[in-house]
Write a protein that holds these residues in place. Sequence first.
Motif, PDB file in Angstrom:
ATOM      1  N   PRO A 106       0.898  -1.282   0.254  1.00  0.00           N
ATOM      2  CA  PRO A 106      -0.007   0.047  -0.039  1.00  0.00           C
ATOM      3  C   PRO A 106       0.819   1.321  -0.020  1.00  0.00           C
ATOM      4  O   PRO A 106       0.335   2.406  -0.590  1.00  0.00           O
ATOM      5  N   LYS A 107       2.023   1.186   0.514  1.00  0.00           N
ATOM      6  CA  LYS A 107       2.885   2.482   0.571  1.00  0.00           C
ATOM      7  C   LYS A 107       3.271   2.791  -0.839  1.00  0.00           C
ATOM      8  O   LYS A 107       3.340   4.013  -0.958  1.00  0.00           O
ATOM      9  N   LYS A 110       0.247   4.012  -2.723  1.00  0.00           N
ATOM     10  CA  LYS A 110      -0.243   5.342  -2.231  1.00  0.00           C
ATOM     11  C   LYS A 110       0.602   6.676  -2.766  1.00  0.00           C
ATOM     12  O   LYS A 110       0.352   7.400  -3.309  1.00  0.00           O
ATOM     13  N   GLU A 127      -7.534   8.095  -3.979  1.00  0.00           N
ATOM     14  CA  GLU A 127      -7.526   6.658  -4.059  1.00  0.00           C
ATOM     15  C   GLU A 127      -9.136   5.880  -3.875  1.00  0.00           C
ATOM     16  O   GLU A 127      -9.184   4.816  -4.725  1.00  0.00           O
ATOM     17  N   TRP A 303      -3.791   1.155  -9.901  1.00  0.00           N
ATOM     18  CA  TRP A 303      -3.287   2.037  -8.723  1.00  0.00           C
ATOM     19  C   TRP A 303      -1.951   2.775  -9.200  1.00  0.00           C
ATOM     20  O   TRP A 303      -2.157   4.142  -9.036  1.00  0.00           O
TER      21      TRP A 303
END
Length: 390
Positions: A106-107, A110, A127, A303
């Motif tokens: 997730p880092k 993000k 997001e 993402w």
Amino acid sequence: PPAIRKISEEHDKVFVTGCLEPDTSQPRANAAFVVLARNKELDGVIQSVKSIERHFNRWYHYPYVFLNDADFNSTFKETIQNYTSSPVEFGKIDPKMWGFPDWIDPKVAKEGIAKQGDQAIMYGGMESYHAMCRFYSGFFYKHELLAKYEWYWRLEPEIKYFCDITYDPFLKMIESNKTYGFTIAVKELKETVPNIFRYASAYKRVNNLTSQGLWEMFVEPQPEKPEELPEDDPNYKHPLPEEILRGDPSRASLPTIDPEAMEGEKYNMCHFWSNFEIAKLSWFRSQEYEDFFQMMDRSGGFWMERWGDAPIHSLAAGALLAPRDIHYFRDFGYRHTTIQHCPANAPARQMPRSPFLEKTTLDEKKRKEEDEYWDSWDPVKENGVGCRCR
Ligand code: GDP
Ligand code: MN
């Protein structure tokens, strides 16, 4: 593009011409409206429900399924029921279908999202928008509230139908053996999907799929300069960063890109605008579509780029379907925010030559004018014929 002309002329015809009275003689299809929304979008959702009820569902009474990643509040639920007499269900989306999967870091994701925000990519920095696009790409049809249905019609907040729809589009789709229906096709913002076509082409290649005639709709006919992908460029096998992956590597291997898959092919950015869709759920639930989704998902593109569900659905259709499987709802008058499709003028409901021709972009003022016009427009007085365009 030539392939869209195929949809329009060779393999697909308008379902009904000049029909006046709603035909409710046959039993309904196993189908529902699907609406993903947030509580704060209630007003926009009311507008959409009012419109579809007025122009279609007051005769057909198809049920609604509302989905949300959070709980719908009681105001939302109670208010919606005031605008339809059809069955309505409200569902919450399991976190497994929303947000980061456990095999990505997730880092890194993000950071990727923040970077897209800095680059002012539309919705790129949000997001939740990424999560929404991934949900509509690979999960909505797996939601338990949709399990009993075979067909769906997607609705969004702030859409509007201009014309009475006096036949059952689900039954027509079934009768003519269609899989996927659209009413607007537009071009995607390039910067949201830099690598999407590489992975989609790779999927096609890896699975030995040859075009059934629809893929060409998404290919720039003659690229000014064919994309060159040298074998020794590390970006070329995995254009999206490998650092996004974590955990068990066997569950998260990146898809491989085959150089030949890309030879001379470039995405023309065309896609079916998925805020309107009438489609067969079994197609999304097929192994082929699942494999496609997995390949796209594993790349991290939902993402690290901002892949929309519209180009995902479209490229999957390009890889897996033929023009005869697609229906162009050229007779539906439809608007979503600033883009609308208007059928050719009544009474014949002739079909426009291409979906691009009848698409109009409206500014705020023009939209207000149009709204007033359509709101005061009485289809019965206007000869009872579906839609007119000005
Ligand atoms: P646009 O049409 O691309 O400008 O994007 P929208 O904001 O209309 O989002 C597309 C659809 O997803 C709409 O039905 C929204 O209500 C829904 N949606 C977008 N983001 C979220 C979210 O974070 N939560 C929920 N529940 N729905 C969302
Ligand atoms: Mn929208």
